[in-house]
Design an enzyme around this catalytic site. Structure first.
Site, PDB file in Angstrom:
ATOM      1  NE  ARG A  56     -10.627  -4.633   0.906  1.00 44.01           N
ATOM      2  CZ  ARG A  56      -9.757  -3.672   1.259  1.00 44.01           C
ATOM      3  NH1 ARG A  56     -10.200  -2.553   1.815  1.00 44.01           N
ATOM      4  NH2 ARG A  56      -8.469  -3.791   1.016  1.00 44.01           N
ATOM      5  CG  HIS A 100      -8.596   0.518  -2.714  1.00 47.07           C
ATOM      6  ND1 HIS A 100      -7.903  -0.619  -2.347  1.00 47.07           N
ATOM      7  CD2 HIS A 100      -9.145   1.003  -1.568  1.00 47.07           C
ATOM      8  CE1 HIS A 100      -8.027  -0.800  -1.044  1.00 47.07           C
ATOM      9  NE2 HIS A 100      -8.765   0.166  -0.543  1.00 47.07           N
ATOM     10  NE  ARG A 147      -3.836   0.714   2.071  1.00 51.40           N
ATOM     11  CZ  ARG A 147      -5.056   1.018   2.534  1.00 51.40           C
ATOM     12  NH1 ARG A 147      -5.200   1.934   3.488  1.00 51.40           N
ATOM     13  NH2 ARG A 147      -6.122   0.418   2.077  1.00 51.40           N
ATOM     14  CB  CYS A 198     -14.205   1.769   0.483  1.00 54.08           C
ATOM     15  SG  CYS A 198     -13.334   3.338   0.585  1.00 54.08           S
ATOM     16  CD  GLN A 244     -13.221  -1.126  -0.313  1.00 56.10           C
ATOM     17  OE1 GLN A 244     -12.410  -1.049   0.594  1.00 56.10           O
ATOM     18  NE2 GLN A 244     -14.443  -1.621  -0.120  1.00 56.10           N
ATOM     19  CG  ASP A 253     -13.482   7.008  -0.502  1.00 54.23           C
ATOM     20  OD1 ASP A 253     -13.514   6.754   0.723  1.00 54.23           O
ATOM     21  OD2 ASP A 253     -12.466   6.853  -1.199  1.00 54.23           O
TER      22      ASP A 253
HETATM   23  N1   CP Z   1     -11.169   0.725   2.709  1.00 49.12           N
HETATM   24  C1   CP Z   1      -9.895   0.591   3.085  1.00 49.12           C
HETATM   25  O1   CP Z   1      -8.976   0.395   2.263  1.00 49.12           O
HETATM   26  O2   CP Z   1      -9.725   0.651   4.449  1.00 49.12           O
HETATM   27  P1   CP Z   1      -8.318   0.778   5.186  1.00 49.12           P
HETATM   28  O3   CP Z   1      -7.719   2.098   4.809  1.00 49.12           O
HETATM   29  O4   CP Z   1      -8.650   0.717   6.659  1.00 49.12           O
HETATM   30  O5   CP Z   1      -7.432  -0.369   4.760  1.00 49.12           O
END
Ligand code: CP
Length: 307
Positions: free
Chosen positions: A291, A136, A109, A263, A139, A224
């Site tokens: 997820r 992403h 990430r 998300c 997600q 979001d």
């Molecule tokens: N939705 C999502 O990616 O959550 P986090 O940032 O907690 O991993």
């Protein structure tokens, strides 16, 4: 054999995405009622190790990937950039080669998509995009699974996006192009998707500045957070975004059986009102749980077990 990286949905293609979703539904059903730490009966990734590199904070991605590999019979190592040599000047190329010698897959990430591509170029194991500035995909796999569980048919549905043109929207548009659904993004001027992104929708993605037109007749309404967690609230951005807030009036324009996705994490009363995000049309809790289920099948796809 070609290494199966999962940097964007296109890496799996429509067949791979469909195989992942089918596998996720079956595996989720098969372990209903089990405790979270119980390994799946077939333990298909026994002995496999997943390295997880975080240059950005996470709750869902971190815990769901950790539990995913454990339920498949493997284990994980979590590496925060602040405690790695990567965060002190070691290159992505060297890090990719080193981690490939110790582990069987790498999830990363980062706020720089080029780093994920570089990791994949130099790694000799599968690399998974756990969120970048551009996309992403993990997600969106969870979102698609959630929509299917809600009884929707992906092909031909209308998804309305409210907010800025961010990484989550980019992956939704990509999914629409691969699976054949329409995405209408309502974004204020100055906050539109990156140039070229709508083309990922293969003619099915459009952008408007009219939130009501976007939501009209939608099957799924998505937003979001406007301000990332931990960042200072920017009054100018909030003012521009406020007409795009998902509230009951806006939801009333969607189909009567429309569902709401987010998300998470969320700022209630900013991008969405509490009555919507905590209301009967909201699927945020199964979306978050999915997820885990979707990523188990992403991992299996990366290792060539499905698709
Ligand atoms: N939705 C999502 O990616 O959550 P986090 O940032 O907690 O991993």
């Amino acid at each position: 054999m070609t290494i199966r990286h999962f940097l964007n949905l296109a890496d799996a293609g429509p067949e791979g995405v469909t195989a992942i979703l089918t596998d996720a539904q079956a595996r989720k059903a098969a372990r209903a009622g089990f405790t979270k730490g119980r390994v799946d009966a077939d333990a298909p990734l026994t002995g496999h190790v997943l390295a997880m590199v975080f240059e950005k904070n996470s709750t869902r991605t971190r815990v769901s990937f950790d539990m995913a590999i454990r339920q498949l019979g493997g284990t994980s190592i979590v590496l925060d950039a602040g405690t790695m040599q990567l965060g002190r000047g070691e290159t992505i190329a060297d890090t990719a080669r080193i981690l490939s010698g110790y582990t069987d897959a790498i999830m990363i990430r980062t706020d720089d998509h080029a780093k994920v591509e570089e990791m994949a170029y130099y790694a000799s194991v599968p690399v998974i995009n756990g969120l970048t500035d551009l996309s992403h995909p993990c997600q969106i796999m969870a979102d698609l699974l959630t929509v299917i569980e809600a009884g929707k048919t992906l092909s031909g549905m209308k998804v309305a996006w409210l907010g800025d043109g961010n990484n989550v929207l980019h992956s939704i548009v990509e999914a629409g192009g691969l699976l054949g659904f329409d995405v209408v993004a309502a974004c204020p001027n100055g906050y539109h998707p990156e140039p070229g992104t709508l083309e990922l929708g293969k003619g099915r993605a459009t952008c408007t500045t009219d939130p009501r037109a976007a939501v009209e007749g939608a099957d799924i309404v998505v937003t979001d957070t406007w301000i990332s967690m931990g960042q200072a609230h920017a009054e100018e951005k909030l003012a521009a975004m406020m007409p795009f807030q998902v509230n009951a009036d806006l939801m009333a324009l969607a189909k009567p059986d429309a569902k709401f996705l987010h998300c998470l994490p969320a700022h209630r009363e900013e991008e969405v009102t509490s009555d919507v995000i905590d209301g009967p049309q909201s699927l945020i809790w199964p979306e978050a749980e999915n997820r885990l289920h979707a990523q188990k099948s992403v991992l299996r796809w990366c290792f060539g077990q499905i698709g």
